[in-house]
Design an enzyme around this catalytic site. Structure first.
Site, PDB file in Angstrom:
ATOM      1  N   ASP A  35      -4.501  -7.459  10.746  1.00  0.00           N
ATOM      2  CA  ASP A  35      -3.126  -7.276  10.269  1.00  0.00           C
ATOM      3  C   ASP A  35      -3.168  -7.128   8.752  1.00  0.00           C
ATOM      4  O   ASP A  35      -3.766  -7.959   8.054  1.00  0.00           O
ATOM      5  CB  ASP A  35      -2.266  -8.480  10.664  1.00  0.00           C
ATOM      6  N   ASN A  77       5.480  -1.167   1.154  1.00  0.00           N
ATOM      7  CA  ASN A  77       6.567  -0.225   1.450  1.00  0.00           C
ATOM      8  C   ASN A  77       7.732  -0.390   0.476  1.00  0.00           C
ATOM      9  O   ASN A  77       8.314   0.598   0.014  1.00  0.00           O
ATOM     10  CB  ASN A  77       7.064  -0.427   2.879  1.00  0.00           C
ATOM     11  N   HIS A 110       7.672   4.372   1.716  1.00  0.00           N
ATOM     12  CA  HIS A 110       7.034   4.473   3.027  1.00  0.00           C
ATOM     13  C   HIS A 110       5.947   5.548   3.064  1.00  0.00           C
ATOM     14  O   HIS A 110       5.009   5.432   3.868  1.00  0.00           O
ATOM     15  CB  HIS A 110       8.094   4.744   4.100  1.00  0.00           C
ATOM     16  N   ASP A 127       2.350   4.841   4.486  1.00  0.00           N
ATOM     17  CA  ASP A 127       1.645   5.638   5.499  1.00  0.00           C
ATOM     18  C   ASP A 127       0.236   5.993   5.026  1.00  0.00           C
ATOM     19  O   ASP A 127      -0.716   5.985   5.820  1.00  0.00           O
ATOM     20  CB  ASP A 127       2.430   6.921   5.791  1.00  0.00           C
ATOM     21  N   GLU A 169       1.538  -2.374  11.190  1.00  0.00           N
ATOM     22  CA  GLU A 169       0.364  -2.577  10.339  1.00  0.00           C
ATOM     23  C   GLU A 169      -0.729  -3.367  11.054  1.00  0.00           C
ATOM     24  O   GLU A 169      -1.612  -3.940  10.425  1.00  0.00           O
ATOM     25  CB  GLU A 169       0.755  -3.288   9.041  1.00  0.00           C
TER      26      GLU A 169
END
Length: 211
Positions: free
Chosen positions: A87, A95, A100, A104, A127
């Protein structure tokens, strides 16, 4: 009479050749149509089993691979199989701070970092990533993968000025495991790693977690 029937014979021969040519063309067309359909089905299957952003296998694909791996482990118990769940730490902050699109890019870089020998990586969602590890040296390999995540993001996403770390939970898959039982132990070890301060790998062992 033969001379008189000559034109009809030529006509019949021409019709026969035309039908033969039509049959050949139809066969070629049908074969091409079937090939296009086969390729289309393969592409649809690929999209159904692949994460669109990272191009890694998705959760559905991973579960199928894990199911097959458990069956192989049951057939050959001497082969070591492990499951690690990663994680990305504080991903929401990335973000919020950089947008975002950058988030990405971080996920794509993470996916690249997961691609190592003797592993089967997949994106679980958001994530979170899952990795099957084959071999006895699974703890060292899982930690190598975890550190490689940070290095990959550092190299590929310079917009993020701080190290992007990951927490991970690791468990050895047992011959009598089910999909749910193996994933549950990996999740427990992951949550323990996050509760312990993140940026670390914890191994699940008989209800306990160790580094």
């Amino acid at each position: 009479r033969a001379i008189a029937n000559g034109p009809y014979q030529y006509l019949l021969a021409a019709i026969g050749l035309l039908l033969l040519a039509l049959s050949i063309v139809t066969t070629i067309y049908v074969r091409r149509a079937l090939e296009r359909e086969r390729l289309a089905r393969r592409e649809l299957q690929h999209f159904a089993m692949t994460d669109a952003l990272t191009a890694l296998p998705n959760r559905r694909s991973f579960m199928k691979e894990l199911d097959r791996a458990i069956e192989r482990a049951q057939a050959k118990p001497d082969r070591t199989l492990s499951l690690a769940i990663f994680d990305i730490d504080h991903f929401k902050r990335i973000n919020d701070m950089f947008g975002h699109d950058t988030g990405d890019e971080v996920l794509i870089a993470v996916a690249e970092g997961l691609k190592q020998e003797n592993v089967f990586p997949a994106r679980q969602g958001g994530e979170e990533f899952v990795v099957l590890i084959y071999g006895e040296d699974y703890q060292r390999l899982a930690e190598t993968v975890r550190r490689q995540i940070t290095l990959s993001v550092l190299e590929k996403v310079p917009e993020v000025p701080f190290p992007v770390t990951a927490s991970a939970g690791l468990t050895e898959v047992r011959p009598n495991d089910t999909l749910d039982s193996a994933v549950k132990r990996g999740d427990e070890a992951l949550y323990a790693a996050k509760d312990a301060g993140r940026d670390q790998l914890l191994l699940w062992q008989d209800g306990k977690h160790s580094q």
